[in-house]
Scaffold this motif. Structure first.
Motif, PDB file in Angstrom:
ATOM      1  N   GLN A 263       0.823  -1.204   0.000  1.00  0.00           N
ATOM      2  CA  GLN A 263       0.000   0.000   0.000  1.00  0.00           C
ATOM      3  C   GLN A 263       0.864   1.264   0.000  1.00  0.00           C
ATOM      4  O   GLN A 263       0.523   2.263  -0.613  1.00  0.00           O
ATOM      5  CB  GLN A 263      -0.886  -0.022   1.250  1.00  0.00           C
ATOM      6  N   TYR A 268       1.098   4.450  -7.673  1.00  0.00           N
ATOM      7  CA  TYR A 268      -0.202   4.575  -8.323  1.00  0.00           C
ATOM      8  C   TYR A 268      -0.122   5.572  -9.458  1.00  0.00           C
ATOM      9  O   TYR A 268       0.486   6.616  -9.334  1.00  0.00           O
ATOM     10  CB  TYR A 268      -1.264   5.013  -7.310  1.00  0.00           C
ATOM     11  N   LYS A 281      -6.403   2.951  -1.470  1.00  0.00           N
ATOM     12  CA  LYS A 281      -5.237   2.125  -1.794  1.00  0.00           C
ATOM     13  C   LYS A 281      -5.273   0.816  -1.025  1.00  0.00           C
ATOM     14  O   LYS A 281      -4.971  -0.243  -1.560  1.00  0.00           O
ATOM     15  CB  LYS A 281      -3.947   2.875  -1.451  1.00  0.00           C
TER      16      LYS A 281
ATOM     17  N   ASP B 102      -6.122  -0.866 -11.024  1.00  0.00           N
ATOM     18  CA  ASP B 102      -5.459  -0.800  -9.718  1.00  0.00           C
ATOM     19  C   ASP B 102      -4.832  -2.147  -9.351  1.00  0.00           C
ATOM     20  O   ASP B 102      -3.702  -2.220  -8.898  1.00  0.00           O
ATOM     21  CB  ASP B 102      -6.472  -0.421  -8.623  1.00  0.00           C
TER      22      ASP B 102
END
Lengths: 317, 242
Positions: A263, A268, A281, B102
């Protein structure tokens, strides 16, 4: 009998099938030599012998492999009889969903047959429908309405995915068995994904699901999101998404992979108009990995669905 | 392949196979000249390295680089869709595709971390650009077809790769990703063709195994995906096969 076609069919799912028979060249040289003596009657016997050599492991399986596969087999029975009972309950499954549930029922039967084939005489005997209590001691009502039926189906499939994943390292000594188990495992994941979509459709949801499945896990994503708010009925289903019995088996909200907190380190991409918060996230990172579960934790979950008959037969002990 | 007698001498680890053959060939051709009296101060023959050949390393490092490459490919594809969605993409679809993007980014970054300096592109100035010119990304149907292709290929690739790893921790790591790819694949298939989540083109029967995932070897996967790497040619010749 078209032998080449048989091999070609097997090769589609098992690229190394020829290597299992020593080598492609050698197996066909062997065949050629036998050509004159092969008849329609002896061919099946010969093929059987070849497959036994390639996959048949009736002797020499370690206790670890037998135990892992037999737990998987018991879980497959749990799923198979669940789908079968649902399909036999009039009016339970919406007509449009009957083909999908039938596919899943048949896939579970296929998995049962595959596992029985590998385990041979060591296979856990068919416990029959009577061995299972899908109400989990009266806490669930899976055969009353489709929503409840799918909720429990999701629970069973997600348990299966985590169980196979947890057992996989114990199968590494036999690559063929490992592959068979992992290939079953990914089919269970496909099932779970579809059930989650059926749950959303039934609920009239069009947003693809909420993080952790939203309130009461009523709007699940197609993948496991965090701990799914404890699943459809936390009293029974929370352990399906929680941690296992040792620290090697964190819960589904785990964000540490390969010893790093993904994380915090994941790069990203920037998307105009979207700001990735830590919460977003954490959800994305947890969703990106399905966590394994150890056999003790899997059995504890599965024992919820065991009837007195199942106890007598030694299910999930 | 277990019939070692028919194998060429393996290339030294780390040296691309084609480059190795070129070196071997050059040595054979030039050995006579060297013996004929070239003095020792002459420069060694310069062997041109094919800049478009990407030979993945041997062993588990190569295997992980292979999966890294596939995750990069998937992430780049979804990023492209998220950045420039086709006009007929439904509002809800955009949320799905953001999730898929993602997840693939997380996979890509996790594998990159695991590889560290062993990542094939650790020393590349710019990341590999993927070639999506064979895909139709201007319509929802085209995007879904491509997504299905990537996801089904990903599932087959992971199931094929996991039998090739040698350490339990690596197996566990890859298995965590593999089932998420299967969830993706089922989801995208259902979006494209409702009810096709476990279609018999990807969940296959062949005695003695039943209802199991289609599996592909690294060589089969790269062959299927080769158009996306062009002009780069990816070689799996050094990857483990057993």
């Amino acid at each position: 009998m078209d032998l080449l076609k048989i091999f070609s069919e097997i090769e589609k799912i098992d690229g190394e099938v020829y290597e299992r028979f020593d080598t492609r060249r050698r197996v066909f040289r062997h065949m050629a030599g036998l050509g004159k003596t092969i008849t329609a009657a002896t061919m099946p016997v010969m093929l059987g012998a070849m497959f036994n050599k390639a996959y048949g492991q009736t002797t020499g399986l370690s206790a670890d492999i037998k135990n892992t596969l037999n737990l998987a087999l018991q879980l497959e029975y749990l799923e198979y009889y669940y789908y079968d009972a649902g399909l036999k309950t009039p009016g339970l499954i919406p007509t449009a969903d009957v083909p999908a549930v039938t596919i899943m029922r048949d896939d579970e039967l296929g998995h049962i047959n595959a596992l029985k084939g590998v385990l041979g005489a060591d296979a856990f005997p068919d416990p029959t429908l009577a061995a299972f209590d899908y109400t989990a001691g009266g806490k669930l009502a899976p055969f009353a309405a489709a929503a409840g039926y799918y909720a429990t189906a999701q629970s069973l499939e997600d348990t299966g995915v985590r169980a196979y994943k947890g057992g996989a390292p114990k199968l590494m000594a036999n690559k063929d068995i490992l592959t068979a188990a992992l290939n079953i495992h990914s089919v269970e994941a496909r099932h779970s994904s579809h059930i989650r979509m059926m749950r959303r459709t039934l609920a009239g949801s069009t947003n693809g699901g909420d993080i952790a499945g939203g309130t009461n896990n009523a709007n699940p994503k197609s993948w496991v999101s965090l701990r799914e708010n404890g699943g459809p009925l936390p009293a029974v289903t929370a352990p399906i998404y929680g941690p296992g019995t040792t620290t090697d088996f964190p819960g589904e909200d785990n964000v540490t992979q390969a010893t790093v907190n993904v994380q915090n380190t994941t790069t990203y991409p920037t998307v105009p108009g979207v700001t990735f918060t830590d919460a977003l996230k954490a959800a994305a990172v947890a969703e990106a990995f399905d966590e394994p579960l150890d056999d003790l934790a899997v059995k504890a979950i599965a024992r919820n669905f065991r009837s007195a008959v199942g106890v007598g037969k030694g299910l999930f002990v | 392949m277990t019939d070692l007698t028919s194998q060429p001498t393996p290339a030294p680890a780390g040296l691309p196979r084609r480059a190795f053959l070129r070196v071997a060939g050059a040595s054979a051709a030039s050995v006579g000249l060297v013996l004929a009296g070239c003095n020792s101060t002459d420069p060694l023959p310069v062997v041109p390295i094919d800049p478009n050949l990407l030979t993945l390393a041997a062993g588990e490092t190569g295997l992980l680089n292979y999966l890294y490459l596939l995750e990069q490919l998937e992430a780049a594809f979804y990023q492209k869709v998220v950045d420039a969605p086709p006009a007929d993409l439904l509002p809800a679809d955009k949320a799905f595709f953001a999730d898929l993007r993602d997840h693939e980014v997380v996979h890509r970054e996790s594998i990159r971390f695991a590889l560290a300096a062993n990542a094939y592109d650790a020393n590349r100035a710019t990341p590999l650009a993927f070639n999506f010119s064979t895909l139709t990304l201007t319509t929802r149907a085209g995007v879904l077809a491509a997504a299905q292709q990537f996801e089904d290929l990903g599932v087959a690739a992971y199931t094929g790769a996991m039998r090739l790893v040698s350490t339990p921790s690596m197996l566990s790591f890859l298995a965590k990703i593999a089932s998420v790819e299967a969830r993706h694949a089922a989801f995208v298939r259902d979006l494209r063709t409702p009810g096709s989540f476990a279609g018999d083109d990807v969940v296959v029967n062949a005695a003695p195994l039943q209802s199991v995932s289609l599996t592909k070897t690294p060589a089969q996967v790269i062959e299927e995906a080769k158009a996306f790497f062009l002009p780069i040619v990816v070689s799996t010749s050094l990857l483990p096969t057993t």
